[in-house]
Design an enzyme around this catalytic site. Structure first.
Site, PDB file in Angstrom:
ATOM      1  N   LYS A   1       0.859  -1.193   0.000  1.00  0.00           N
ATOM      2  CA  LYS A   1       0.000   0.000   0.000  1.00  0.00           C
ATOM      3  C   LYS A   1       0.892   1.240   0.000  1.00  0.00           C
ATOM      4  O   LYS A   1       1.871   1.294   0.750  1.00  0.00           O
ATOM      5  CB  LYS A   1      -0.915  -0.004   1.231  1.00  0.00           C
ATOM      6  CG  LYS A   1      -1.754   1.281   1.381  1.00  0.00           C
ATOM      7  CD  LYS A   1      -2.942   1.103   2.303  1.00  0.00           C
ATOM      8  CE  LYS A   1      -2.654   1.180   3.780  1.00  0.00           C
ATOM      9  NZ  LYS A   1      -2.125   2.500   4.217  1.00  0.00           N
TER      10      LYS A   1
ATOM     11  N   GLU B   1       0.683   5.765  -0.353  1.00  0.00           N
ATOM     12  CA  GLU B   1      -0.225   6.882  -0.094  1.00  0.00           C
ATOM     13  C   GLU B   1      -0.148   7.946  -1.185  1.00  0.00           C
ATOM     14  O   GLU B   1       0.941   8.307  -1.625  1.00  0.00           O
ATOM     15  CB  GLU B   1       0.115   7.532   1.265  1.00  0.00           C
ATOM     16  CG  GLU B   1      -0.167   6.622   2.439  1.00  0.00           C
ATOM     17  CD  GLU B   1      -0.011   7.327   3.787  1.00  0.00           C
ATOM     18  OE1 GLU B   1       0.177   8.558   3.824  1.00  0.00           O
ATOM     19  OE2 GLU B   1      -0.086   6.616   4.812  1.00  0.00           O
TER      20      GLU B   1
ATOM     21  N   GLU C   1      -9.396   7.223   3.602  1.00  0.00           N
ATOM     22  CA  GLU C   1      -9.384   7.590   5.024  1.00  0.00           C
ATOM     23  C   GLU C   1      -9.980   8.991   5.181  1.00  0.00           C
ATOM     24  O   GLU C   1      -9.585   9.940   4.474  1.00  0.00           O
ATOM     25  CB  GLU C   1      -7.937   7.564   5.561  1.00  0.00           C
ATOM     26  CG  GLU C   1      -7.873   7.936   7.039  1.00  0.00           C
ATOM     27  CD  GLU C   1      -6.557   7.543   7.710  1.00  0.00           C
ATOM     28  OE1 GLU C   1      -5.696   6.914   7.064  1.00  0.00           O
ATOM     29  OE2 GLU C   1      -6.405   7.868   8.909  1.00  0.00           O
TER      30      GLU C   1
HETATM   31  O1  KIV Z   1      -1.015   2.483   8.798  1.00  0.00           O
HETATM   32  C1  KIV Z   1      -2.205   2.228   8.965  1.00  0.00           C
HETATM   33  O2  KIV Z   1      -2.625   1.668   9.975  1.00  0.00           O
HETATM   34  C2  KIV Z   1      -3.152   2.616   7.935  1.00  0.00           C
HETATM   35  C3  KIV Z   1      -4.591   2.615   8.332  1.00  0.00           C
HETATM   36  C4  KIV Z   1      -4.915   3.930   8.954  1.00  0.00           C
HETATM   37  C5  KIV Z   1      -5.471   2.322   7.186  1.00  0.00           C
HETATM   38  O3  KIV Z   1      -2.777   2.965   6.862  1.00  0.00           O
END
Ligand code: KIV
Length: 268
Positions: free
Chosen positions: A116, A118, A185
């Site tokens: 993931k 951002e 988010e």
């Molecule tokens: O790092 C994390 O826990 C996240 C969540 C807020 C989705 O990215």
């Protein structure tokens, strides 16, 4: 749950397409990975929130790739069925797509099924590079904790017309670049529901309303062991429960039934 099969990307896509809700939680070690798996959590996220939760830091920015590799390895040792996503930390993918590949490969080698990252816009090129080379990517949009300073604090994103249009554009760009999942988010519930309904890939929400394909929370928040004030979108699932397993099962049940979150209570 002996006939349970390991979670796959096609199965997650099918859940999104058929409206079967996806339950996701953050997880940072083998013991919790095993418990969350047992409770029926579909996706375990090794979030860089471990900087706040485990390391007691004020933000996710100081978390290193080595930290993420270590905790991804720990989770992969405890899990059996869930899909595993690991966060690319702040300084591991911004300079070049080649750098992003090396960082992602390290997380995949440690046991991640997906990475993931951002932000929208500039990340599309990186998403394409990773996806074309066989690494599934989830793109985190809306409020992005790694860039909290640039955003001016913990603010809901996409509230006005320009912000909503940007969310839609960045979601489409991410999917066109090959993103296999989106995560929103702190996004207004109506906007998140509208984009999710039209999205070809699952959209996981945190503070983004019940209309997303699934939900995620930080494990320590929903177990009510994070000190201090919690964000509005957090619910204490330990309340009234006599074990951590029962609390996590309660979360899974509520996500699957669409009774968590309640837009008016946990949403924006
Ligand atoms: O790092 C994390 O826990 C996240 C969540 C807020 C989705 O990215």
């Amino acid at each position: 749950m002996t006939d349970r099969k390991p979670m796959t990307l096609p199965r997650l896509a099918q859940m999104h397409a058929t409206g079967e809700k996806i339950a996701m939680l953050t997880c940072y070690d083998a013991a919790f990975a095993s418990l969350l798996d047992e409770a029926g959590v579909d996706i375990l996220l090794i979030g860089d929130s471990l900087g706040n939760v485990l390391q007691g830091r004020g933000s996710t920015a100081p978390v290193s790739l080595e930290d993420m590799v270590y905790h991804t390895f720990c989770v992969s040792r405890g899990h059996k069925w869930a899909w595993i996503i690991a966060d690319l930390p702040f300084d591991s993918y911004h300079v070049s797509k080649e750098e992003a590949w090396k960082s992602s490969a390290a997380l995949v080698k440690a046991g991640a099924h997906m990475v993931k990252l951002e932000g929208g816009g500039w990340t599309a090129e990186t998403v394409r590079f990773l996806s074309e080379r066989g690494i599934p990517v989830c793109v985190h949009l809306g409020f992005t904790p790694q860039t909290v300073n640039a955003l001016g604090g913990f603010k809901v994103q996409g509230r006005d017309e320009a912000g909503a249009a940007r969310m839609k554009r960045e979601s489409q760009e991410a999917v066109e670049a090959g993103a296999a999942m989106l995560l929103y988010e702190m996004v207004p519930a109506a906007l998140a529901a509208e984009i999710t309904a039209a999205s070809p890939v699952p959209v996981i929400g945190i503070g983004a309303g019940v209309g997303c394909s699934g939900q995620v929370l930080v494990l320590h928040d929903m177990l009510n062991i994070t000190p201090g004030r919690k964000p509005r979108f957090v619910k204490d699932f330990m309340a009234g429960k006599d074990s951590v397993l029962a609390a996590v099962k309660g979360y899974v049940d509520e996500v699957k039934a669409g009774t968590f979150p309640v837009n008016e209570v946990h949403g924006f």
